[in-house]
Design a protein around this motif. Sequence first.
Motif, PDB file in Angstrom:
ATOM      1  N   GLU A 185      28.996  35.921  22.576  1.00 35.97           N
ATOM      2  CA  GLU A 185      30.059  35.040  23.062  1.00 35.97           C
ATOM      3  C   GLU A 185      31.295  35.868  23.393  1.00 35.97           C
ATOM      4  O   GLU A 185      31.830  36.567  22.534  1.00 35.97           O
ATOM      5  N   ASP A 186      31.726  35.807  24.645  1.00 37.69           N
ATOM      6  CA  ASP A 186      32.976  36.439  25.059  1.00 37.69           C
ATOM      7  C   ASP A 186      34.089  35.408  24.842  1.00 37.69           C
ATOM      8  O   ASP A 186      34.166  34.396  25.539  1.00 37.69           O
ATOM      9  N   ARG A 187      34.971  35.683  23.851  1.00 33.20           N
ATOM     10  CA  ARG A 187      36.000  34.725  23.460  1.00 33.20           C
ATOM     11  C   ARG A 187      37.325  34.941  24.197  1.00 33.20           C
ATOM     12  O   ARG A 187      38.302  34.239  23.945  1.00 33.20           O
ATOM     13  N   ARG A 188      37.362  35.875  25.124  1.00 37.38           N
ATOM     14  CA  ARG A 188      38.622  36.203  25.788  1.00 37.38           C
ATOM     15  C   ARG A 188      39.052  35.237  26.883  1.00 37.38           C
ATOM     16  O   ARG A 188      40.258  35.006  27.062  1.00 37.38           O
ATOM     17  N   PRO A 189      38.144  34.643  27.679  1.00 39.83           N
ATOM     18  CA  PRO A 189      38.606  33.820  28.799  1.00 39.83           C
ATOM     19  C   PRO A 189      39.480  32.637  28.366  1.00 39.83           C
ATOM     20  O   PRO A 189      39.187  31.957  27.379  1.00 39.83           O
ATOM     21  N   ALA A 190      40.545  32.418  29.130  1.00 32.63           N
ATOM     22  CA  ALA A 190      41.431  31.278  28.909  1.00 32.63           C
ATOM     23  C   ALA A 190      40.811  30.020  29.494  1.00 32.63           C
ATOM     24  O   ALA A 190      39.925  30.070  30.356  1.00 32.63           O
ATOM     25  N   SER A 191      41.300  28.884  29.044  1.00 31.59           N
ATOM     26  CA  SER A 191      40.759  27.591  29.485  1.00 31.59           C
ATOM     27  C   SER A 191      40.945  27.353  30.971  1.00 31.59           C
ATOM     28  O   SER A 191      40.216  26.560  31.572  1.00 31.59           O
ATOM     29  N   ASN A 192      41.917  28.035  31.604  1.00 29.84           N
ATOM     30  CA  ASN A 192      42.153  27.826  33.033  1.00 29.84           C
ATOM     31  C   ASN A 192      41.460  28.868  33.904  1.00 29.84           C
ATOM     32  O   ASN A 192      41.699  28.927  35.116  1.00 29.84           O
ATOM     33  N   ALA A 193      40.620  29.709  33.320  1.00 30.17           N
ATOM     34  CA  ALA A 193      39.929  30.739  34.090  1.00 30.17           C
ATOM     35  C   ALA A 193      38.893  30.118  35.023  1.00 30.17           C
ATOM     36  O   ALA A 193      38.401  29.007  34.796  1.00 30.17           O
ATOM     37  N   ASP A 194      38.570  30.843  36.079  1.00 28.00           N
ATOM     38  CA  ASP A 194      37.560  30.382  37.035  1.00 28.00           C
ATOM     39  C   ASP A 194      36.179  30.820  36.548  1.00 28.00           C
ATOM     40  O   ASP A 194      35.945  32.021  36.346  1.00 28.00           O
ATOM     41  N   PRO A 195      35.248  29.895  36.356  1.00 27.72           N
ATOM     42  CA  PRO A 195      33.920  30.275  35.841  1.00 27.72           C
ATOM     43  C   PRO A 195      33.155  31.217  36.765  1.00 27.72           C
ATOM     44  O   PRO A 195      32.333  32.011  36.293  1.00 27.72           O
TER      45      PRO A 195
END
Length: 358
Positions: free
Chosen positions: A333-343
Motif C-alpha cells: 500500500e502506497d500511503r503517500r497520495p493525497a485524496s485529491n490526486a489523479d488516479p
Amino acid sequence: MATTDSFTSNAPNLQKYLSLDQGGKIIAEYIWIDSEGNTRSKARTLSEKEYKPENLPTWNFDGSSTGQAPGDNSDVYLKPVAVFRDPFRLGKNILVLAECINSDGTPNKYNYRHETAKLMEAHAAQEPWFGLEQEYTLLDLNDRPYGWPKNGYPAPQGPYYCGVGAGKVVQRDIVEAHYRACLYAGVNISGINAEVMPAQWEFQVGPCVGIEMGDHLWLARFLLNRIAEEFGAKVSVHPKPIPGDWNGAGLHSNFSTKDMRQEGGMKFIEAAIEKLGTRHAEHIAVYGEDNEKRLTGRHETGAIDQFSYGVANRGASIRIPRECAAQGFGYFEDRRPASNADPYQITGIIMETVFGAV
C-alpha cells in the motif's frame, strides 16, 4: 424534498418524468475531468442500442470555460473510453467517461489517462492490480464539515472511525446512496467506512486491472458529487480540510502484480518498494496538491520529505500488510497520495517506476 439555503432537489416531482417512455432513444451523459481535477458533464440523445466506447460518437465542449483551451481555439473533443449504466435516469440510459483531446488530435494538457493507458498496455503481461481508497469530507453549503458546531469543534477524534450512532456519523444517506449507485453503474466498488475525522468518509474501488482503475475511480467521484448535489452537500477531497489535530484525507493506493501475488512474491514486492524509494520526489510531485499539509509524520502519515516502509506501519510511506508479510506474497500500500490526486497519475507513475517508461 432536499433543501438547504437554496433549492436543491425535488425528487418526488422529478420521479413521474423519469418514468416516461423515451420513444426509442436513450440519454448519454458524457463525463470528463477539467483543469482543476473536477468532473464535468453534459447529455445528448442517441438511438436506443447497446453501446461500447468504440461505437459512441466523439463530442466536444467549450474548453475555454473549463480552463482547458484558449478562447480563440476553444473546442476540445470528448473521446469515449468507458461506458456505465446510469443510476439517475435508469432504463437503458448510460454514463460515458471520455478523454479530452485537442483539436489537432493530441491529448489535452489535463488528460492524464492517455499516457497511463500506454504504460498499462506495454506492461499488461505483469497483470497489474490496483485498489484505491478514496477519503473525502462532506461539507455544508457554507464549507463547514457536516455536523460540526458553527462556532466550535466536535469532541476529539476517537469515536468516529467506523462509528455507529447519532453524534458519531453524519450524512450516512449520501454514503449509502453512493454505494448503491456505484454497484448499479458497474463501478467495482469494494467497500465503505466512516473515517477518523467527523464528517469524513471513505470508499474503496478495486481490485481493478490496469487503466480500469482510473476509469472506475473517476466515475465513482462523479457519482458521489452528483448524489451529494441532490442532498445539498459538498464533497471536499482536500487532503487537510481542517487544520490542527484532525486527520487529513488520502487516496491510499494498493498495488500488486502477478509475480507479487504468487508464492515467493515478497521478493518482488520488496524490489518494487526499493525502486519507489529512488523516485520519492517524482511521486510526491504528482500525488496531489497541498499534500505537505497532510504528510507531516503525524495522524497516520509519513513525513513528505522522507521515504520509509514497514510491515503494518501506517506511519510509513509504504505499508506491507501483516498478512502479506506472514504468507510471503500479496501486495503493498502506497500511503503517500493525497485524496485529491489523479488516479491516472498515481497508477501511471507506479507502473513507470517499477517497470520503466515507454
